[in-house]
Design an enzyme around this catalytic site. Structure first.
Site, PDB file in Angstrom:
ATOM      1  N   THR A  39       0.839  -1.199   0.000  1.00 41.34           N
ATOM      2  CA  THR A  39       0.000   0.000   0.000  1.00 41.34           C
ATOM      3  C   THR A  39       0.878   1.254   0.000  1.00 41.34           C
ATOM      4  OG1 THR A  39      -1.628  -1.253   1.226  1.00 41.34           O
ATOM      5  CG2 THR A  39      -1.910   1.130   1.188  1.00 41.34           C
ATOM      6  N   HIS A  42       1.979   1.786  -3.433  1.00 38.83           N
ATOM      7  CA  HIS A  42       0.904   2.376  -4.252  1.00 38.83           C
ATOM      8  C   HIS A  42       0.794   3.880  -3.982  1.00 38.83           C
ATOM      9  CE1 HIS A  42      -0.453  -1.337  -5.936  1.00 38.83           C
ATOM     10  NE2 HIS A  42      -0.845  -1.854  -4.800  1.00 38.83           N
ATOM     11  N   CYS A  89     -15.270   6.976  13.220  1.00 37.77           N
ATOM     12  CA  CYS A  89     -15.874   8.169  13.825  1.00 37.77           C
ATOM     13  C   CYS A  89     -16.448   7.842  15.201  1.00 37.77           C
ATOM     14  CB  CYS A  89     -16.962   8.732  12.906  1.00 37.77           C
ATOM     15  SG  CYS A  89     -18.485   7.750  12.904  1.00 37.77           S
ATOM     16  N   CYS A  95     -19.564   1.913  12.935  1.00 37.48           N
ATOM     17  CA  CYS A  95     -18.740   1.979  14.145  1.00 37.48           C
ATOM     18  C   CYS A  95     -19.475   1.346  15.320  1.00 37.48           C
ATOM     19  CB  CYS A  95     -18.349   3.416  14.465  1.00 37.48           C
ATOM     20  SG  CYS A  95     -17.044   4.038  13.388  1.00 37.48           S
ATOM     21  N   ARG A 197       9.814 -17.339  -4.619  1.00 34.62           N
ATOM     22  CA  ARG A 197       8.749 -17.067  -3.634  1.00 34.62           C
ATOM     23  C   ARG A 197       7.982 -18.340  -3.294  1.00 34.62           C
ATOM     24  NH1 ARG A 197       6.807 -10.769  -3.997  1.00 34.62           N
ATOM     25  NH2 ARG A 197       8.687 -10.128  -2.879  1.00 34.62           N
ATOM     26  N   LEU A 260      -5.544  -6.476  -3.726  1.00 35.25           N
ATOM     27  CA  LEU A 260      -6.233  -5.251  -4.149  1.00 35.25           C
ATOM     28  C   LEU A 260      -6.094  -5.047  -5.655  1.00 35.25           C
ATOM     29  CD1 LEU A 260      -5.214  -2.814  -1.267  1.00 35.25           C
ATOM     30  CD2 LEU A 260      -7.235  -4.259  -1.450  1.00 35.25           C
TER      31      LEU A 260
HETATM   32  N1  LIG Z   1      -7.173  -7.115   1.768  1.00 34.67           N
HETATM   33  C1  LIG Z   1      -6.234  -6.769   2.636  1.00 34.67           C
HETATM   34  O1  LIG Z   1      -6.479  -6.665   3.850  1.00 34.67           O
HETATM   35  C2  LIG Z   1      -4.851  -6.541   2.173  1.00 34.67           C
HETATM   36  C3  LIG Z   1      -3.836  -6.211   3.086  1.00 34.67           C
HETATM   37  C4  LIG Z   1      -2.517  -6.101   2.640  1.00 34.67           C
HETATM   38  C5  LIG Z   1      -2.233  -6.310   1.297  1.00 34.67           C
HETATM   39  N2  LIG Z   1      -3.254  -6.599   0.427  1.00 34.67           N
HETATM   40  C6  LIG Z   1      -3.005  -6.894  -0.986  1.00 34.67           C
HETATM   41  O2  LIG Z   1      -2.635  -8.264  -1.055  1.00 34.67           O
HETATM   42  C7  LIG Z   1      -1.851  -8.485  -2.215  1.00 34.67           C
HETATM   43  C8  LIG Z   1      -0.579  -9.230  -1.822  1.00 34.67           C
HETATM   44  O3  LIG Z   1       0.269  -8.409  -1.056  1.00 34.67           O
HETATM   45  P1  LIG Z   1       1.849  -8.577  -1.164  1.00 34.67           P
HETATM   46  O4  LIG Z   1       2.459  -7.514  -0.327  1.00 34.67           O
HETATM   47  O5  LIG Z   1       2.229  -9.985  -0.911  1.00 34.67           O
HETATM   48  O6  LIG Z   1       2.026  -8.215  -2.720  1.00 34.67           O
HETATM   49  P2  LIG Z   1       3.232  -8.476  -3.740  1.00 34.67           P
HETATM   50  O7  LIG Z   1       2.901  -7.673  -4.955  1.00 34.67           O
HETATM   51  O8  LIG Z   1       4.543  -8.287  -3.063  1.00 34.67           O
HETATM   52  O9  LIG Z   1       3.115 -10.025  -4.073  1.00 34.67           O
HETATM   53  C9  LIG Z   1       2.222 -10.526  -5.031  1.00 34.67           C
HETATM   54  C10 LIG Z   1       2.798 -11.826  -5.546  1.00 34.67           C
HETATM   55  O10 LIG Z   1       1.893 -12.317  -6.530  1.00 34.67           O
HETATM   56  C11 LIG Z   1       2.668 -12.959  -7.513  1.00 34.67           C
HETATM   57  N3  LIG Z   1       1.878 -13.082  -8.743  1.00 34.67           N
HETATM   58  C12 LIG Z   1       1.677 -12.158  -9.727  1.00 34.67           C
HETATM   59  N4  LIG Z   1       0.889 -12.677 -10.691  1.00 34.67           N
HETATM   60  C13 LIG Z   1       0.609 -13.954 -10.311  1.00 34.67           C
HETATM   61  C14 LIG Z   1      -0.144 -15.003 -10.898  1.00 34.67           C
HETATM   62  N5  LIG Z   1      -0.760 -14.844 -12.069  1.00 34.67           N
HETATM   63  N6  LIG Z   1      -0.230 -16.176 -10.234  1.00 34.67           N
HETATM   64  C15 LIG Z   1       0.395 -16.354  -9.047  1.00 34.67           C
HETATM   65  N7  LIG Z   1       1.131 -15.395  -8.442  1.00 34.67           N
HETATM   66  C16 LIG Z   1       1.233 -14.210  -9.084  1.00 34.67           C
HETATM   67  C17 LIG Z   1       3.895 -12.081  -7.654  1.00 34.67           C
HETATM   68  O11 LIG Z   1       4.972 -12.800  -8.234  1.00 34.67           O
HETATM   69  C18 LIG Z   1       4.166 -11.689  -6.205  1.00 34.67           C
HETATM   70  O12 LIG Z   1       5.082 -12.566  -5.568  1.00 34.67           O
HETATM   71  C19 LIG Z   1      -1.615  -7.100  -2.816  1.00 34.67           C
HETATM   72  O13 LIG Z   1      -2.581  -6.881  -3.824  1.00 34.67           O
HETATM   73  C20 LIG Z   1      -1.874  -6.172  -1.644  1.00 34.67           C
HETATM   74  O14 LIG Z   1      -2.264  -4.882  -2.083  1.00 34.67           O
HETATM   75  C21 LIG Z   1      -4.528  -6.736   0.836  1.00 34.67           C
HETATM   76 ZN   LIG Z   2       0.419  -2.403   5.175  1.00 33.75          ZN
HETATM   77 ZN   LIG Z   3     -18.053   5.592  11.935  1.00 35.31          ZN
END
Ligand SMILES: NC(=O)c1ccc[n+]([C@@H]2O[C@H](COP(=O)([O-])OP(=O)(O)OC[C@H]3O[C@@H](n4cnc5c(N)ncnc54)[C@H](O)[C@@H]3O)[C@@H](O)[C@H]2O)c1
Ligand SMILES: [Zn+2]
Ligand SMILES: [Zn+2]
Length: 341
Positions: A39, A42, A89, A95, A197, A260
């Site tokens: 994030t 981003h 809030c 909340c 990975r 995301l």
């Molecule tokens: N929903 C939530 O609460 C929350 C919280 C934190 C992060 N996120 C999201 O979760 C996701 C993962 O986070 P991260 O920090 O590990 O991200 P990252 O980008 O470091 O890792 C993503 C992984 O996905 C792999 N990948 C890409 N395309 C692929 C495919 N077609 N098949 C299999 N693997 C593939 C990449 O090689 C990479 O290792 C991100 O989108 C992040 O924004 C969501």
């Molecule tokens: Zn975070």
């Molecule tokens: Zn609220």
């Protein structure tokens, strides 16, 4: 105090600011460690929370309670602490149901309001969770990302003996694997385009994995008696992977929507199959309240292998370099900023 302000996408400026004073119900935290997460990247790239700039990012943090404002009880100055970054809030429908993440007025420390890439940060005291002194700061700074993973597991209602596929073995996918292992899910199968990975996830506790998306379905079917997995976690953020997920879950299976995407992305789901097989898809975003507490408990009791996350750090003064070079270090699961050492 020194703070790192993201003045515009791609550009940090170090600023000197007065140390803030905690007001009523607030705590002043002296920050020690802050993780950089997807994030933050981003935000750095200008793709997320662009309206918040200029702003001090940093939400995966730990530190010590330096001072407490009036009317704060239950916290001790000097204690280590982690902080739930989600400020609701307190009054709206959500909340009141403890669904703060849907609060229309929600602010998030380090995302929509100044965060922890700074020597000190003031936060609502009710969001401060004391942490044991003997747990290293680099481990405590993993509480927030682990809390996101805890929340997803809670929403999926995963229990021991359930089969799980984790698509995406980035830092967060690696934590999904580890939490599933701790819960007793089996087998756990992981998929990533990067073989490194996949191997890291297997070391972290996955039973099998592949970097060949075409091989994944066979592996999952063989490992689950031809039924498919109870739960598939999409931890990449790619719409096409939901199509893949529907081919990997068993009838009555669950897809955890986690990675995301952009705001326009839509779920490519086979509707009739979803109805007839009574499949489910559920989103989860961030970690809050009990998720933070449970994540901290897991870290305190050593249920997560943190070694692969804590090796790379930069001092606050080098935050620009840390962000500029992070994509050159794909084998690092996490980069952290060290403050005040
Ligand atoms: N929903 C939530 O609460 C929350 C919280 C934190 C992060 N996120 C999201 O979760 C996701 C993962 O986070 P991260 O920090 O590990 O991200 P990252 O980008 O470091 O890792 C993503 C992984 O996905 C792999 N990948 C890409 N395309 C692929 C495919 N077609 N098949 C299999 N693997 C593939 C990449 O090689 C990479 O290792 C991100 O989108 C992040 O924004 C969501
Ligand atoms: Zn975070
Ligand atoms: Zn609220």
């Amino acid at each position: 105090m020194k703070v790192a302000v993201l003045t515009k996408p791609g550009c940090f400026a170090m600023e000197e600011r007065p140390v803030p004073r905690p007001g009523r119900g607030e705590a002043l935290i002296r920050v020690t460690r802050v993780g950089i997460c997807g994030t933050d990247l981003h935000i750095f790239d200008g793709h997320y929370a662009a309206d918040s700039l200029p702003m001090v990012p940093g939400h995966e943090f730990t530190g010590r309670i330096e001072d407490l404002g009036p009317e704060v009880t239950g916290l001790t100055i000097g204690s280590k602490a982690v902080v739930d970054m989600n400020i609701g809030c307190g009054n709206c429908y959500w909340c009141r149901r403890n669904e703060v993440l849907n609060c229309p007025e929600m602010r998030q420390i380090g995302i929509t309001t100044d965060g922890a890439f700074a020597e000190y940060v003031v936060v609502p005291a009710r969001l401060v969770i004391p942490a044991p002194d003997h747990i290293p700061d680099e481990v405590l700074a993993l509480t927030e990302p682990l809390a996101c993973v805890v929340r997803a597991a809670r929403k999926a209602q995963v229990t021991f003996g359930q089969s799980v596929v984790v698509i995406g073995a980035g830092p967060i996918g690696n934590l999904h694997v580890q939490l599933m292992r701790t819960i007793g899910a089996a087998p756990i199968i992981v998929s990533d385009l990067s073989e490194d990975r996949v191997q890291a996830a297997i070391e972290a506790g996955a039973d099998a994995g592949t970097s060949d998306p075409d091989a994944l379905r066979d592996i999952v079917m063989k490992a689950t008696g031809g039924r498919g997995a109870d739960i598939v976690i999409e931890s990449v953020g790619h719409p096409a992977l939901y199509r893949q997920a529907t081919e990997l879950i068993r009838k009555g299976g669950h897809i955890a929507a986690f990675g995301l995407t952009g705001p326009e992305a839509e779920l490519p789901l086979p509707i009739l199959q979803t109805i007839l097989q009574e499949n489910s898809v559920k989103g989860s975003v961030a970690g809050m309240g009990p998720d933070m507490h449970d994540a901290l408990t897991l870290l305190v009791h050593g249920r997560v292998k943190t070694g692969a996350f804590t090796g790379t750090s930069f001092p606050l003064a080098k935050i620009q370099t840390a962000f500029d070079t992070i994509r050159d270090r794909p084998s690092d699961l996490k980069t952290q900023i060290v403050i005040g050492e």
